[in-house]
Write a protein that holds these residues in place. Structure first.
Motif, PDB file in Angstrom:
ATOM      1  N   VAL A 131     -64.959 -72.194 -18.667  1.00 47.33           N
ATOM      2  CA  VAL A 131     -65.225 -73.625 -18.482  1.00 47.33           C
ATOM      3  C   VAL A 131     -65.653 -74.243 -19.818  1.00 47.33           C
ATOM      4  CG1 VAL A 131     -66.678 -75.324 -17.302  1.00 47.33           C
ATOM      5  CG2 VAL A 131     -65.831 -73.318 -16.049  1.00 47.33           C
ATOM      6  N   GLY A 132     -66.563 -73.521 -20.506  1.00 52.03           N
ATOM      7  CA  GLY A 132     -67.005 -73.984 -21.817  1.00 52.03           C
ATOM      8  C   GLY A 132     -65.848 -74.026 -22.808  1.00 52.03           C
ATOM      9  N   ALA A 133     -64.998 -73.004 -22.762  1.00 52.62           N
ATOM     10  CA  ALA A 133     -63.889 -72.924 -23.705  1.00 52.62           C
ATOM     11  C   ALA A 133     -62.945 -74.115 -23.545  1.00 52.62           C
ATOM     12  CB  ALA A 133     -63.141 -71.607 -23.515  1.00 52.62           C
ATOM     13  N   ILE A 134     -62.700 -74.482 -22.295  1.00 52.91           N
ATOM     14  CA  ILE A 134     -61.805 -75.614 -22.052  1.00 52.91           C
ATOM     15  C   ILE A 134     -62.413 -76.918 -22.599  1.00 52.91           C
ATOM     16  CG2 ILE A 134     -60.812 -77.042 -20.193  1.00 52.91           C
ATOM     17  CD1 ILE A 134     -60.317 -74.304 -18.741  1.00 52.91           C
ATOM     18  N   ALA A 135     -63.711 -77.061 -22.420  1.00 53.92           N
ATOM     19  CA  ALA A 135     -64.378 -78.252 -22.968  1.00 53.92           C
ATOM     20  C   ALA A 135     -64.239 -78.284 -24.493  1.00 53.92           C
ATOM     21  CB  ALA A 135     -65.844 -78.269 -22.558  1.00 53.92           C
ATOM     22  N   MET A 136     -64.351 -77.120 -25.130  1.00 54.29           N
ATOM     23  CA  MET A 136     -64.235 -77.080 -26.599  1.00 54.29           C
ATOM     24  C   MET A 136     -62.803 -77.376 -27.042  1.00 54.29           C
ATOM     25  SD  MET A 136     -66.901 -74.167 -27.875  1.00 54.29           S
ATOM     26  CE  MET A 136     -66.194 -72.766 -27.043  1.00 54.29           C
ATOM     27  N   TYR A 137     -61.882 -76.969 -26.215  1.00 46.84           N
ATOM     28  CA  TYR A 137     -60.482 -77.245 -26.528  1.00 46.84           C
ATOM     29  C   TYR A 137     -60.237 -78.762 -26.542  1.00 46.84           C
ATOM     30  CZ  TYR A 137     -55.354 -77.006 -26.076  1.00 46.84           C
ATOM     31  OH  TYR A 137     -53.996 -77.151 -26.260  1.00 46.84           O
ATOM     32  N   ILE A 138     -60.755 -79.436 -25.534  1.00 46.00           N
ATOM     33  CA  ILE A 138     -60.643 -80.896 -25.465  1.00 46.00           C
ATOM     34  C   ILE A 138     -61.282 -81.561 -26.688  1.00 46.00           C
ATOM     35  CG2 ILE A 138     -61.822 -82.830 -24.324  1.00 46.00           C
ATOM     36  CD1 ILE A 138     -59.247 -82.412 -23.161  1.00 46.00           C
ATOM     37  N   ALA A 139     -62.451 -81.042 -27.063  1.00 44.40           N
ATOM     38  CA  ALA A 139     -63.113 -81.599 -28.247  1.00 44.40           C
ATOM     39  C   ALA A 139     -62.192 -81.451 -29.451  1.00 44.40           C
ATOM     40  CB  ALA A 139     -64.443 -80.884 -28.493  1.00 44.40           C
ATOM     41  N   HIS A 140     -61.595 -80.309 -29.575  1.00 39.30           N
ATOM     42  CA  HIS A 140     -60.692 -80.064 -30.702  1.00 39.30           C
ATOM     43  C   HIS A 140     -59.494 -81.010 -30.675  1.00 39.30           C
ATOM     44  CE1 HIS A 140     -58.241 -78.046 -33.673  1.00 39.30           C
ATOM     45  NE2 HIS A 140     -57.261 -78.031 -32.783  1.00 39.30           N
ATOM     46  N   LEU A 141     -58.904 -81.170 -29.503  1.00 36.54           N
ATOM     47  CA  LEU A 141     -57.746 -82.062 -29.392  1.00 36.54           C
ATOM     48  C   LEU A 141     -58.111 -83.488 -29.808  1.00 36.54           C
ATOM     49  CD1 LEU A 141     -56.274 -80.788 -25.999  1.00 36.54           C
ATOM     50  CD2 LEU A 141     -55.300 -80.430 -28.284  1.00 36.54           C
ATOM     51  N   SER A 160     -70.163 -72.251  -7.387  1.00 30.52           N
ATOM     52  CA  SER A 160     -70.749 -71.675  -6.180  1.00 30.52           C
ATOM     53  C   SER A 160     -69.949 -70.504  -5.638  1.00 30.52           C
ATOM     54  CB  SER A 160     -70.878 -72.760  -5.112  1.00 30.52           C
ATOM     55  OG  SER A 160     -69.630 -73.386  -4.959  1.00 30.52           O
ATOM     56  N   GLU A 161     -68.798 -70.240  -6.208  1.00 31.17           N
ATOM     57  CA  GLU A 161     -68.035 -69.094  -5.694  1.00 31.17           C
ATOM     58  C   GLU A 161     -67.664 -68.151  -6.828  1.00 31.17           C
ATOM     59  OE1 GLU A 161     -64.092 -70.533  -4.358  1.00 31.17           O
ATOM     60  OE2 GLU A 161     -64.601 -72.262  -5.609  1.00 31.17           O
ATOM     61  N   MET A 162     -67.436 -66.915  -6.462  1.00 29.32           N
ATOM     62  CA  MET A 162     -67.054 -65.892  -7.432  1.00 29.32           C
ATOM     63  C   MET A 162     -65.535 -65.802  -7.493  1.00 29.32           C
ATOM     64  SD  MET A 162     -69.354 -64.473  -8.944  1.00 29.32           S
ATOM     65  CE  MET A 162     -70.827 -63.552  -9.043  1.00 29.32           C
ATOM     66  N   PRO A 163     -65.015 -65.342  -8.649  1.00 25.68           N
ATOM     67  CA  PRO A 163     -63.578 -65.074  -8.688  1.00 25.68           C
ATOM     68  C   PRO A 163     -63.195 -64.110  -7.565  1.00 25.68           C
ATOM     69  CG  PRO A 163     -64.504 -64.920 -10.877  1.00 25.68           C
ATOM     70  CD  PRO A 163     -65.649 -65.121  -9.941  1.00 25.68           C
ATOM     71  N   THR A 177     -62.666 -75.426 -11.252  1.00 27.22           N
ATOM     72  CA  THR A 177     -61.855 -76.630 -11.421  1.00 27.22           C
ATOM     73  C   THR A 177     -62.719 -77.886 -11.272  1.00 27.22           C
ATOM     74  OG1 THR A 177     -60.029 -75.428 -10.455  1.00 27.22           O
ATOM     75  CG2 THR A 177     -59.773 -77.809 -10.605  1.00 27.22           C
ATOM     76  N   ARG A 178     -63.608 -77.862 -10.279  1.00 33.99           N
ATOM     77  CA  ARG A 178     -64.473 -79.023 -10.066  1.00 33.99           C
ATOM     78  C   ARG A 178     -65.395 -79.238 -11.267  1.00 33.99           C
ATOM     79  NH1 ARG A 178     -68.459 -77.934  -6.584  1.00 33.99           N
ATOM     80  NH2 ARG A 178     -66.922 -76.880  -5.299  1.00 33.99           N
ATOM     81  N   ALA A 179     -65.992 -78.136 -11.754  1.00 33.17           N
ATOM     82  CA  ALA A 179     -66.892 -78.258 -12.903  1.00 33.17           C
ATOM     83  C   ALA A 179     -66.144 -78.837 -14.105  1.00 33.17           C
ATOM     84  CB  ALA A 179     -67.497 -76.904 -13.244  1.00 33.17           C
ATOM     85  N   ILE A 180     -64.921 -78.367 -14.320  1.00 31.26           N
ATOM     86  CA  ILE A 180     -64.142 -78.875 -15.453  1.00 31.26           C
ATOM     87  C   ILE A 180     -63.884 -80.378 -15.287  1.00 31.26           C
ATOM     88  CG2 ILE A 180     -61.878 -78.773 -16.586  1.00 31.26           C
ATOM     89  CD1 ILE A 180     -61.984 -75.679 -15.955  1.00 31.26           C
ATOM     90  N   ASP A 181     -63.527 -80.781 -14.078  1.00 33.55           N
ATOM     91  CA  ASP A 181     -63.310 -82.215 -13.838  1.00 33.55           C
ATOM     92  C   ASP A 181     -64.567 -83.027 -14.131  1.00 33.55           C
ATOM     93  OD1 ASP A 181     -60.732 -81.785 -13.165  1.00 33.55           O
ATOM     94  OD2 ASP A 181     -61.035 -81.857 -10.987  1.00 33.55           O
ATOM     95  N   PRO A 203     -54.796 -65.362 -17.372  1.00 30.17           N
ATOM     96  CA  PRO A 203     -54.325 -64.250 -16.530  1.00 30.17           C
ATOM     97  C   PRO A 203     -54.811 -64.370 -15.087  1.00 30.17           C
ATOM     98  CG  PRO A 203     -56.112 -63.529 -17.953  1.00 30.17           C
ATOM     99  CD  PRO A 203     -55.779 -64.921 -18.373  1.00 30.17           C
ATOM    100  N   PHE A 204     -55.581 -65.378 -14.777  1.00 28.39           N
ATOM    101  CA  PHE A 204     -56.061 -65.568 -13.402  1.00 28.39           C
ATOM    102  C   PHE A 204     -56.003 -67.050 -13.090  1.00 28.39           C
ATOM    103  CE2 PHE A 204     -59.620 -64.995 -16.421  1.00 28.39           C
ATOM    104  CZ  PHE A 204     -60.114 -66.291 -16.451  1.00 28.39           C
ATOM    105  N   SER A 205     -56.085 -67.379 -11.793  1.00 26.33           N
ATOM    106  CA  SER A 205     -56.197 -68.812 -11.514  1.00 26.33           C
ATOM    107  C   SER A 205     -57.663 -69.164 -11.336  1.00 26.33           C
ATOM    108  CB  SER A 205     -55.370 -69.184 -10.280  1.00 26.33           C
ATOM    109  OG  SER A 205     -55.678 -68.306  -9.234  1.00 26.33           O
TER     110      SER A 205
END
Ligand code: ADP
Ligand code: MG
Length: 682
Positions: free
Chosen positions: A302-312, A431-434, A271-275, A263-265
């Protein structure tokens, strides 16, 4: 006897203090040498008695011509001791108060060296309450007078004078054991003082510049050793067997799709942390990364996306949190996000057992229980990692074969500290807030405005239909019965006196109470009711500190705020300001001392955890920086984590030195012995 010998093996005058020294973490002779002065008194000017000037601080040396005791009637001063001291140029009077025993130790005709400030009274010059020592036997140099005198931090039952004498003796007898252990080139390159000289000069400097240089050298060594120890941990980590290499490119589309469905970007630092995480997961070394981000910066996703990759990639993941409430919250968030994609998300806590098959488990340390078997563990995420001990972090990894590890913390560790302490981890910063977050208006409320503050809270709740937290004092480190009792009493008082119904005021405020001794099912019920606005105010012990998310709560009032570290206050403040209404944080304190107000005032103007941590570091030093519950931050003796220059220097030299460490056996040994608590799991 050598520097490693315990204090208890020293002479009587030393060993009888062993117990008191233990409280300062001083166990060996060597430890005593690393107990450093915090300032110096300058008694280095030695003056002829005939040339004394009123008002100057000097040392005189001469012979005791006479000494006597005078008795006074009434008053605080009962006796005065006066000694006349002469040299070949004149005479001066030394004066002490209420120390009649001096008459016995300062014998006529003995030599004395005394330091203090010269005063003129009637015709005679005098020095009141001088520091002094007499020369007998074979002592060549004065210890307490006639030089720069080290002043040690005050401790109950141990005087600076005593410490000075002991340290002097140890230096005298064990000087030969102070052997240089750093490479010559390093010392030359940095223009450092030699090790032996540094230890001697830091206690008994020839001049102030030497004291500064000595401390720099010892501070560098301290940081260098911490840094080398963490380099060593990293190399051990990397030597472990190969990690599961995840495929990333193949699944790029799936990740993008998940991100697009949010629901947000994402913020650019998310994005950097995920990369950064994805590229770790792709490599054949197990990831060991710390994700640091202020409260509310969005670490969970960020953690959720990492877990998604693990699952895939066909692997299971574990997401561990320090409290049941937080684990439950993560469970709900992650389930909502990932179960539509066919991923089985389960929760394990003390009161919830694992019954079925799963892809992702969220939970508390109950996950560590032996009964829980994980066949195919690819990724471990530990939230609020500072809350877990090293052992717990180790155990969870052992549930699989070299799983990747992501630790997360909202504890704002200043970069300088992180560089040294966590040198073995890779760091990602959010380093930045939503966007669109409002800052939480923060006020330090003086005691006389307490009632007005209660009225304001009442009005605010009614007018804006929002809710409030009232945080009771933190009485002991753990959630003890004492804390619970105090909270229960405060709850009663608030309910029956402060927020009670007035006759004209039909709409009364409802209060709930939450503390650590409430059973977890009950706790959830209470939080649930608060979430549904069935309570207006939640009175709580500091258990709410970590994690919970009630967007409609806009006020947090914190009692005895001076007892918290700034980072903890910031965590607490992070409980509000999560929705779109303006939020407020009211800090109460009865303690008006200058330092604690300075810290608390910082809360009024600083809104980033990192800035607050820097302030805490400056005002209280690293040992206290995070308040309680912080694992693995050593107290520094000579260095300071806020000395960025020295930290950088140590880091640079450690990188250079590490590959050839075996060439320097003394240094190698010191690293082996380093007793700092390990901060990263391995
Ligand atoms: P923390 O870093 O403190 O763990 P959370 O992960 O709990 O923060 O996130 C706090 C809130 O911010 C959550 O409600 C989350 O959905 C939301 N959030 C996360 N990332 C963003 C973003 N990029 N934009 C807006 N809201 C976000
Ligand atoms: Mg969080």
């Amino acid at each position: 006897m050598n520097l490693q010998s315990p204090i208890t093996k020293g002479g009587r005058s030393l060993s009888m203090y062993a117990y008191r020294l233990e409280k300062l973490e001083i166990f060996t002779f060597e430890d005593l040498l690393f107990h450093l002065p915090f300032r110096y008194e300058d008694y280095s000017i030695i003056s002829k008695i005939g040339q004394l000037q009123t008002g100057e601080t000097v040392t005189i040396q001469g012979k005791i011509l006479e000494i006597k005791n005078q008795y006074l009637r009434g008053g605080r001063i009962k006796t005065i001791q006066k000694a006349v001291v002469v040299d070949d140029s004149g005479s001066v009077e030394l004066v002490w108060f209420n120390q009649p025993f001096l008459i016995k130790s300062l014998i006529k005709d003995s030599l004395i060296s005394a330091s203090g400030t010269v005063e003129q009274s009637a015709k005679t010059k005098s020095i009141k309450s001088p520091v002094f020592e007499t020369f007998f036997g074979n002592q060549k140099n004065p210890i307490h007078t006639g030089r720069l005198i080290p002043i040690y931090p005050k401790t109950k039952g141990i005087t600076s004078k005593w410490l000075r004498r002991q340290i002097y003796n140890i230096l005298d007898q064990h000087e030969n054991e102070l052997i240089e252990y750093l490479p010559n080139e390093l010392i030359k390159r940095n223009n450092f003082m030699d090790f032996k000289k540094a230890i001697k000069e830091v206690h008994f400097p020839q001049n102030l510049q030497n004291a500064v240089d000595a401390r720099e050298r010892l501070g560098f060594d301290e940081l260098l050793l911490i840094q080398l120890a963490s380099n060593k941990r990293r190399s051990n980590w990397e030597k472990k067997q190969k990690a599961h290499q995840f495929k990333i490119l193949e699944y790029k589309k799936d990740i993008d799709k998940l991100i697009a469905s949010l629901p947000f970007s994402l913020t650019s630092s998310q994005t950097r942390a995920i990369d950064e995480i994805l590229s770790d997961l792709e490599s054949d070394k197990p990831m060991n990364r710390l994700l640091q981000g202020d409260v509310g910066s969005g670490k969970t996703i960020v953690g959720a996306i990492a877990m998604y990759i693990a699952h895939l990639n066909g692997f299971q993941s574990v997401f561990m949190a320090p409290t049941e409430i937080l684990a439950l919250q993560h469970f709900k968030t992650i389930k909502e996000l990932l179960s539509p994609l066919g991923i089985k998300v389960k929760i394990v806590t003390g009161s919830r057992k694992l019954t079925e098959d799963f892809d992702i488990i969220t939970g508390t340390h109950a996950i560590l229980s032996e009964k829980i078997k994980i066949n195919n563990l690819g990724l471990v995420i530990i939230d609020e990692q500072q809350r877990f001990g090293v052992e717990q972090r180790g155990i969870v990894r052992e549930k699989g074969e070299n799983p990747h590890l992501l630790t997360m913390t909202a504890t704002p560790i200043p970069r300088t500290v992180a560089l040294t302490m966590y040198g073995d981890l890779d760091l990602s910063y959010l380093s930045e807030m939503p966007k669109n977050r409002k800052t939480v208006k923060t006020w330090l409320v003086p005691p006389e405005k307490r009632d007005a503050a209660y009225q304001w809270i009442k009005k605010q709740i009614k007018e804006t239909k929002s809710q409030a937290f009232i945080i009771c004092p933190f009485i002991e480190q753990s959630e003890s019965m004492l804390t619970v009792k105090a909270a229960s009493q405060e709850y009663e008082r608030l309910k029956t006196e402060v927020f009670k119904d007035l006759p004209s005021d039909k709409q009364s405020l409802k209060l709930g109470l939450l503390h650590g001794k409430i059973k977890s099912k009950e706790k959830e019920k209470i939080l649930d009711k608060f979430k549904k606005a069935e309570y207006d105010i939640l009175v709580a012990t500091p258990v709410v500190e970590v994690g919970i998310d009630i967007p409609n709560a806009t006020i947090i009032m914190i009692e005895a705020s001076e007892r918290f570290g700034l980072a903890q206050l910031h965590q607490l403040r992070g409980r509000v300001g999560r929705g779109d209404k303006q939020s407020y944080c009211l800090l109460f304190t009865d303690n008006q001392n200058a330092q604690s107000s300075k810290r608390l005032k910082g809360m009024e103007t600083l809104y980033s955890g990192a800035a607050l941590a820097e302030l805490d570091l400056k005002l209280r030093g690293p040992g206290n920086m995070y308040g309680t519950n912080q694992h693995g931050v050593p107290t520094l003796k000579a260095a300071s984590f806020s000395d960025t220059n020295l930290v950088q220097k140590a880091k640079y030299e450690a990188e250079k030195l590490f590959p050839e460490l075996s060439k320097y056996p003394l240094l190698f040994q010191k690293i082996e012995n380093i007793t700092i608590q390990k901060v990263s799991p391995d």
